[in-house]
Every structure is written in C-alpha cells, then in structure tokens.
Scaffold this active site. Sequence first.
Site, PDB file in Angstrom:
ATOM      1  N   ASP A  94     -15.640   5.048  51.126  1.00 57.73           N
ATOM      2  CA  ASP A  94     -15.776   3.610  51.290  1.00 57.73           C
ATOM      3  C   ASP A  94     -16.262   3.358  52.718  1.00 57.73           C
ATOM      4  OD1 ASP A  94     -15.877   0.929  50.872  1.00 57.73           O
ATOM      5  OD2 ASP A  94     -13.833   0.699  50.129  1.00 57.73           O
TER       6      ASP A  94
HETATM    7  C1  BGC Z   1     -15.768  -2.256  50.048  1.00 56.59           C
HETATM    8  C2  BGC Z   1     -16.527  -1.566  48.944  1.00 56.59           C
HETATM    9  C3  BGC Z   1     -18.002  -1.859  49.072  1.00 56.59           C
HETATM   10  C4  BGC Z   1     -18.461  -1.403  50.430  1.00 56.59           C
HETATM   11  C5  BGC Z   1     -19.948  -1.569  50.657  1.00 56.59           C
HETATM   12  C6  BGC Z   1     -16.363  -1.972  51.419  1.00 56.59           C
HETATM   13  O1  BGC Z   1     -15.797  -2.780  52.386  1.00 56.59           O
HETATM   14  O2  BGC Z   1     -14.417  -1.869  50.009  1.00 56.59           O
HETATM   15  O3  BGC Z   1     -16.029  -1.986  47.704  1.00 56.59           O
HETATM   16  O4  BGC Z   1     -18.722  -1.251  48.042  1.00 56.59           O
HETATM   17  O5  BGC Z   1     -17.763  -2.137  51.412  1.00 56.59           O
HETATM   18  O6  BGC Z   1     -20.304  -2.888  50.782  1.00 56.59           O
END
Ligand code: BGC
Length: 756
Positions: free
Chosen positions: A293
């Site tokens: 993530d």
């Molecule tokens: C989120 C993810 C997301 C990623 C990219 C993160 O802060 O938890 O779900 O896909 O950002 O935007």
Amino acid sequence: MLKNAYILTLISLFFACNTSEKDSSTATISPFDQKVDSVLNLMTLEEKIGQMNQYSGFWDATGPAPKDGSAAKKYEHLKKGWVGSMINVRGVENVKAVQKIAVEETRLGIPLIIGFDVIHGYETISPIPLAESASWDLEAIQKSASNAAQEAAAAGINWTFAPMVDITRDARWGRVMEGAGEDPYLGSKIAIARVQGFQGEDLSSEKTIAACAKHFAGYGFAESGKDYNTVDVNHSTLFNIILPPFKAAEEAGARTFMNSFNELDAIPATGNGFIQRDILKGEWDFQGFVVSDWGSINEMIAHGYAKDSKHAAELAVNAGSDMDMESYAYVEHLSELVKEGKVEEKTIDEAVRRILKVKFELGLFDNPYKYCDEVREKETIGNAQMQEGVLDMAKKSIVLLKNENNLLPLKREGQKIAIIGALANDKTSPLGNWRLAGRDGTAVSFLEGMQNYQGNQITYAKGADVYTEPMTFAKQVQINTSDRSGFNEAIANAKQADVVIMVLGEAGLQSGEGRSRAYLDLPGVQQDLLEAVYAVNKNIVLVLQNGRPLAIQWAHEHIPTILEAWQLGTQSGNAIAQVVYGDYNPSGKLPMSFPKHVGQEPIYYNYKNTGRPHEPSPDEVFWSHYIDESNAPLYPFGYGLSYTSFEYSNLKVEKIAEASLKVNFDLKNVGELKGKEVAQVYIRDLVASITRPVKELKGFELIELNAGETKSIEITLSENELGFYNNEGDFVFEPGDFQIFVGGSSEASLNQRIEL
Ligand code: BGC
C-alpha cells in the site's frame, strides 16, 4: 517503439532456440512463463529492481521535463528503466508520454503498467461500493465494474486498485464506503463479481484492466474504527471472516493483491510472510503479484518493526511484497541488500517474473500503447452506455428502510412538495469519496432529478450546511455547520407543503480513507433541522445520503418514511427521483447493520452467542447486554423494504448427502405491485469444535414477482457452506445439528433444525 521491437525480437529468438526442449520437458510452463524468462534473462539486477518500483505521477507528463526535486529524480529513474509502474497518471496523452519514455528511452524498453484507483467508476461515477453491495445483484455489480474498466482503459489505465474486499463491522471506520459490508459470504460473491467485471474473459482486451484485491489483510478490523489503527483478531476471525473474500478474489483470477497498513499478529501486513508467502502464494498458489500500500514499506519503521528504510525493504521483499508503492525503499536499497546476501537474487527474480507476467497478460509487450487511443477515449468517457449503467446500478442500490402510511411512492400530481437540505442541491457529494477522475459538480442532484417530474409544485430550502471538507479535491470552502439561519425558510416551506422531502446525511468526503467518525449521527445541525421541520409537518420523507451506516434512532421513531440513498454517483438525483415516484420499486437490502447508537459499534448480525446470551429474568443484570441500550441494531443486515411485500412459507429442509442439504420454501408477493426480493438463507451450526456464530448467510436469490405471484425456491447447501475453518486454518465439516433460517433479512425467523 524501437526498444520494444528489440526486446520482442530477442523473445522470438529465444523461442526459436528453445521450443523443442521446453515442449518435451516442461509441459506445464505457460507461454507467458517462457516469455517472462526470456526477458528476465536480459535484465541487470538494477533493471529487475526497477520493475518492482512504482511511482505516483510526478509532473505534467506532456510538459517540460522536471529539472530538480523529487520529480526530477523520478524522471531520471524512469529513463534508466528503474520504474515498473506508475500510478495517478491518467488520460491518453499523459499515459502515452510516460509509456514512451519507458518503451523508447530505456535500455530494454519494458512497458509500464499504469495503475489507478478506479473504485466506483472512472470519470462516470457509479454508487459507492457499499451502496452497490446493497443491491445484492451480482450481475449488475459485475456490469458496473466492467463499464468502469472500459472507461478507465479508454483513458490509458490498465490496472485498478480494486476491489477492496475488506470485511468490516464498524461503521465508524471511514472506509466502509469502499467495501461490501460486514458479511464474508456476500463479500465473497461480490468480490468475484467485481474481479470478473474488471478483468472480463480476456485480460488482453483493450476494454479490460487487471484487478487488485485489497487490503491484505485485516485492515477492516482497525480497532475502534480508527483508520490505520492496530488490528487484533484471532485465527477464527482471520480464517472465517477476513480471508474468504480474498480467497474468492484469488480464485476468480485477480491478477494482483495489495497488502495493508495495519499489523496482524503484531507484524505489519506488508512484512508479514505468513499471510503473503505461506497463505497467498503458498496455500492458495497465487501467481500474480503483490503491491504494497502507499508508503506501507517505510511505515514499518513507525510500527517499530523496521529500523530504517533499508531494513524495511529487506523485511517487505522477503515477506512477499513484490512492488513498492511510493516508499522508494526497493529502488534505493534492494541492490545493496542482494550484494550483502540479505535478500537472495532469486527472491527478486520471483517478484519480477510475477510483474512481467501480468504485463504480458495485459498485452503490453505486444503493444504498449494499446490503451492509448485518443478516439476511443473520446468516444467512451461519459458515453450513453456509461450513464445508463450508473443509473441502473444507482436505482438497484437504494434501500427503503421505512414506509409508514405508504407516503412513497409520491402522488404524481397536485402535491406541494417542500424539498429541504443542502445535500438535495449538491452536485458533488453524491459522487462520494474515491472519485479521483470524477469531476466535482457533475452529479445530477436530487433537486434536478425531481424537476424532471412536472406534476407537483416544488419548493427548495437549504436549511443547514453539512460539513467543511478537511481536504477537498477542488477548492476548500469554509462553511459554518452550526448556522441555523436557514431554518426559518425551511420551516415556512414545510408548513405550506403536503409532503416534505428532507435530504440529510454526510458530505461526499465525510467517509473514505482517513475519515473515521466517533459520532454516527447526522453531522452539524441537521438533526435539529429535522426536528424543527417535524414540529410543523409530520409528513416527512427522509432521504439519507451517506457513506456508512448512521445512528438515526430519533428519525426511525418519528419520521414515517426513510429511504437510504447512499452516495449514488453521477446519476444520483435521477435514480432517487425514479424511486420516489415509483418508476422503480426499491429492492436493496443493507450490507451492514445500522446501530441505534454509536456505542453499540462494532455491531454485526453474525455474532457469537456467549455463555450469557439472554436475560434470565426481568431486571437481571449479569448477562451480555448494555444497561442503557438494547443489543438489537436499528436495522439489521439484509434488511430492506419494497413498495410491495413478501411472505415466506412452507420451509422444508432435507438431507441429500452426508454434508449436503436442500432448502425449499415458497415466496409470495402479497402486495399490489410487482417487486423484487432478496430471499436469504442462514445457518447455525449448533455445536462445533470452535464456537460458531448465531447465524451465517449461506445462500440468497434475487427474485422478481408479480403482485399475487408465488414461487418455489430451492437452495442447496453443501460442505462449502456448512463447514468452517478451524484454528489451524484447515477447512472442516463437522456432522451434527444445524438450524436453517429463511427470510428477507438476517432476522429471518422461519426455521428448521436438521441433523447431518
Ligand atoms: C490506499 C489504497 C490506494 C492507494 C493508492 C492508499 O492510501 O490505502 O487503497 O489504492 O492509496 O491510491
């Protein structure tokens, strides 16, 4: 194109020399595996690590190259072939520009995979995933994901960070809007529908994109609903509640997984080898790749698990995280870690193989620009197919919570209707959160939807504002959410009206990532507004617009009609108006329990019985309860009404094999209108080697019936539905007594016991 042509020539040469050998010795190796190996053989260690590095968009791709700062560094890395994927670069022109650098300026010309959070639509926004889940309509949900994929693919995207399949039981958590709610069975079915919708039957088609099951795992169990918080779950919850939708997504072919910010068993998920290596890549034999993530590799430092970024890179890669999203940890440290022997080169090779394979499957090696067609982009984005798709999904997502005196559907003529509430006139909030490519102000507001119907006389008053966004995607506008100066106009309009429709709830960005709430009531002074209007006119239809279950007990006790309209996307106002006027008979059912009070959270239907479940005698204290609130939810999981009503009868449960039974029952439409019902089957395993929930959803069917029509329904449950995971993670079926329930919600009472 030049470099890409070079790499493709090398691949074909490799095949010419190796075909016979491979054919005879390794029949199970797919053509992609061979192609992947042929590319891998050409790569330096740094180029391999580059494939494992993902950057967010760093400059206006079509403008001049950045000269300094982190943008310049990313640009340099891209030119060296040290970037395998980009996120947040969208639109054909921009995607083409970065792809051109990867393909034409790097030594090997390996194309980028372009990721984006297509969570509920790309630019044409569909209902938030929680709302879509309320439809229980798997075909519609699949279609919605498929349309979103088509629109995103037309804008150059080939990978979405969706579906989020985190089961969640706590409405305080802001990200409940992004998932399928509290139940692992429904959540698994929806996970499959969404993966199949995004990826279609042919991943190499320019209309499909790779899916990403996230967040692996346990993120939905953040303690006290506070985002990013510690997760503390036992093995039974992990295996029976959290993991099933991930397993379903994997089996449906999800090409990628994303790990999560939280810890699991005191080890951050990003560095957790048990779930990523042992379960996902081991037991489940997942062949795609795992992306971290956002920055989650470096976050292991704050967790107190890694001492610095280099240590974090070592822990993450060895635990099975293949791609680093925005931590810079892999690109900066992996090469050294390999040289020091802390990470084996075969670990790097394995990660790169997985990433390259998905790129081959997407067809990017055949044509890196296949998602970059300006004409298709123009023709697809926002076209009639997209608009009709989101409208259809929006109608199906609405849940009728209460309809005393049949205030709905509204009479078509001769009525004075007072519409009240800032959200009624809001063209952005219905888009909800995670609408990155959705443009502010593009939703059809409720007021606009109602104005399509001419027969009644409509007035509008805002009454009160809802919320000041802490961070808007556009300009932040400071508003005073305690201002009551609009009450008088709202009250005056209500006094003149036959029916008042109040649109209350949460603003679009009041749920979502980082938007946990400690209160679940109507924000600002909306509750006071509701009560002030009720004092002058009791004929109120409350339309809720929100991203999570709310605690609206006062409204339930006083307001005759309540419609749950979530955040329904671009066509929101049209969908709600069609339901309000009866052009669509609501059929949604709640995918999450609604509490009476926030103090009941986490509240969910599939709880355990405990040793003290029932009040032994009036005024008894020592049983599992609150002294100031009941245990029951305000609205249970699976609940939702229609303008018609349904009756369940003739339940017959029969054993058909050692671990299999047949459930038969009749469903009758006893009202006066045609309508749809989600008939639900729940089980209770009465005695088992580990304690089992009081009810578990194990089957459902969405059935449309004419007024007066009856249908016999048969649902078969087998070992898959009747068994469970023990604490070692093995799936077992234990013979014994089961109780089977059928009905229109998790409070289904028609039941029969059976011994298996
Ligand atoms: C989120 C993810 C997301 C990623 C990219 C993160 O802060 O938890 O779900 O896909 O950002 O935007």
